[in-house]
Write an enzyme that holds these catalytic residues in place. Structure first.
Site, PDB file in Angstrom:
ATOM      1  N   ARG A   1       9.994   5.402  -0.534  1.00  0.00           N
ATOM      2  CA  ARG A   1       9.872   4.233   0.342  1.00  0.00           C
ATOM      3  C   ARG A   1      11.208   3.969   1.043  1.00  0.00           C
ATOM      4  O   ARG A   1      11.762   4.919   1.570  1.00  0.00           O
ATOM      5  CB  ARG A   1       9.362   3.016  -0.422  1.00  0.00           C
ATOM      6  CG  ARG A   1       8.549   2.160   0.535  1.00  0.00           C
ATOM      7  CD  ARG A   1       7.697   1.103  -0.064  1.00  0.00           C
ATOM      8  NE  ARG A   1       6.735   1.462  -1.046  1.00  0.00           N
ATOM      9  CZ  ARG A   1       5.415   1.456  -0.880  1.00  0.00           C
ATOM     10  NH1 ARG A   1       4.900   1.197   0.306  1.00  0.00           N
ATOM     11  NH2 ARG A   1       4.604   1.714  -1.877  1.00  0.00           N
TER      12      ARG A   1
ATOM     13  N   ASP B   1      10.085   5.225  -6.867  1.00  0.00           N
ATOM     14  CA  ASP B   1      11.155   4.921  -5.908  1.00  0.00           C
ATOM     15  C   ASP B   1      12.430   4.432  -6.603  1.00  0.00           C
ATOM     16  O   ASP B   1      13.508   4.476  -6.012  1.00  0.00           O
ATOM     17  CB  ASP B   1      10.698   3.846  -4.913  1.00  0.00           C
ATOM     18  CG  ASP B   1       9.384   4.200  -4.244  1.00  0.00           C
ATOM     19  OD1 ASP B   1       9.095   5.400  -4.122  1.00  0.00           O
ATOM     20  OD2 ASP B   1       8.643   3.280  -3.861  1.00  0.00           O
TER      21      ASP B   1
ATOM     22  N   GLN C   1       4.784  14.131  -6.353  1.00  0.00           N
ATOM     23  CA  GLN C   1       5.855  13.409  -7.061  1.00  0.00           C
ATOM     24  C   GLN C   1       5.313  12.298  -7.952  1.00  0.00           C
ATOM     25  O   GLN C   1       5.989  11.818  -8.850  1.00  0.00           O
ATOM     26  CB  GLN C   1       6.827  12.785  -6.035  1.00  0.00           C
ATOM     27  CG  GLN C   1       7.600  13.826  -5.271  1.00  0.00           C
ATOM     28  CD  GLN C   1       8.116  13.286  -3.941  1.00  0.00           C
ATOM     29  OE1 GLN C   1       9.246  12.857  -3.833  1.00  0.00           O
ATOM     30  NE2 GLN C   1       7.280  13.315  -2.911  1.00  0.00           N
TER      31      GLN C   1
ATOM     32  N   GLY D   1       1.274   1.646  -6.684  1.00  0.00           N
ATOM     33  CA  GLY D   1       1.133   3.112  -6.720  1.00  0.00           C
ATOM     34  C   GLY D   1       1.336   3.640  -8.138  1.00  0.00           C
ATOM     35  O   GLY D   1       2.209   3.173  -8.852  1.00  0.00           O
TER      36      GLY D   1
END
Ligand code: F6P
Length: 360
Positions: A185, A141, A285, A12
């Site tokens: 996550r 994350d 985000q 990502g």
């Protein structure tokens, strides 16, 4: 002899990747006189015919790129080359194609910018293909072990804090509870950090089990103490009381986190009577302009990664520890995830400020 290195972004995207690409390119070309080949779309570029890549030079980075979110090389968090999906639903191992195209390009080493999943895949490919690999940690994350910071995390926290800043006045104007669902996550770092900086009353993270009773008590006591609104932050991986995750299914049947904020908001409204609204902040985000910290982190990591290849090191990940850039064994960094420490300074700080985690 001029060295030629490959550079790719995988998994990502997040803010700060372009700063890292710039840093690797400037340092490799200007300090060492190497050539840098940027691979398109993670390892997917090495599965294309012709191979998807572009030569990167300093002039690619003399304008806006440093300031831009996303990655100019593209990325993917689908299509694991060890189990590459076929149209008929079966999967095949395509890693040999990646390895042979890497060698066709005449590359002497690879810098892969990724999260734990992508770095694990890259490492397996590198081991199989005898490719000198250096990893750079990136993920909003911030769940990669052995580094205090991954590229992208700080911008995600900044965006989430901005969302709370914007939700607060409308919550106050309408006497409402606002529930904000955040990414991360399986880890609650974004929710915890932005919850502190955005003044949340309740922070729910997967690392701390909660019961609704405590949340309702907190909302009621906020009201009783004369404040007419409350802010609740929920990490996407927080589960229902029965331990089931709240997921969204896409058209191809794959599942991802999404919806726990709505669930929590309904429960709060039902039990406390407070008018409640929820929102999922989602990919905002990941997008947007990188804040200074992520640009600096990307720059520091890029330079260090190039230096490691120059020193002949491989199978390492660059990392940020105790205000210094270091390198750590890649296999150790990807072996476990870095989760929120329920007894750590950030949770303790939030508790001291009166934040409810739903456990007391
Ligand atoms: O790992 C980064 C991340 O943004 C997670 O926080 C989130 O759960 C996931 O990726 C979303 O993935 P996708 O972009 O495939 O929806």
């Amino acid at each position: 002899m001029t060295k030629r290195i490959g550079l790719l972004t995988s998994g990502g995207d997040c803010a700060g990747l372009n700063a890292a690409l710039r840093s690797v390119t400037l340092h490799a070309t200007q300090t060492y006189g190497w050539e840098v080949y940027g691979i398109h779309q993670g390892t997917a570029g090495l599965l294309e015919d012709p191979i998807g890549y572009r030569k990167l030079t300093a002039s690619d980075f003399d304008g806006r790129v440093l300031r831009q979110g996303g990655t100019i090389l593209g990325s993917t968090n689908r299509g694991n080359p060890f189990a590459y999906p076929q149209p008929d639903g079966s999967v095949v191992d395509r890693t040999q194609e990646i390895i042979s195209n890497y060698h066709k390009l005449g590359l002497d080493g690879l810098i892969g910018i990724g999260g734990d999943g992508s770095l694990a895949i890259l490492r397996r490919i590198a081991q199989r293909g005898e490719i000198p690999l250096i990893g750079i940690p990136k993920t909003i994350d911030n769940d990669i072990s052995m580094t205090e910071n991954a590229i992208g995390f700080q911008t995600a926290v900044h965006v989430a804090t901005g969302a709370l800043d914007n939700l607060q006045p409308t919550a106050a104007s309408h006497d409402r509870v606002m529930v904000l669902e955040l990414m991360g996550r399986d880890a609650g770092h974004i929710a915890l950090h932005s919850g502190i900086s955005g003044g949340a009353d309740v922070i729910l993270i997967p690392e701390i089990p909660f019961s609704f009773e405590h949340i309702f008590n907190k909302i009621n006591s906020v009201k009783k103490n004369g404040r007419n609104f409350a802010l609740v932050v929920v990490a996407e991986a927080v589960q229902r009381e029965d331990g089931s995750p709240v997921m969204i299914e896409d058209t191809k049947g794959s599942q991802r986190y999404g919806g726990i904020g709505h669930y929590v908001a309904e429960k709060i409204e039902e039990s406390t009577g407070a008018q409640t609204r929820h929102m999922i902040l989602g990919h905002l985000q990941r997008g947007g302009e990188p804040i200074a910290q992520d640009r600096v982190m990307g720059s520091v990591f890029g330079v260090k990664a190039v230096d490691l290849l120059a020193e002949g090191k491989e199978d390492r990940m660059v990392a940020w520890q105790n205000r210094r850039v270091v390198d750590v064994p890649l296999n150790e960094a990807i072996a476990t995830n870095h989760m929120v420490d329920p007894k750590g300074v950030f949770v303790e700080t939030a508790r001291a400020l009166g934040v409810c985690f739903g456990d007391q």
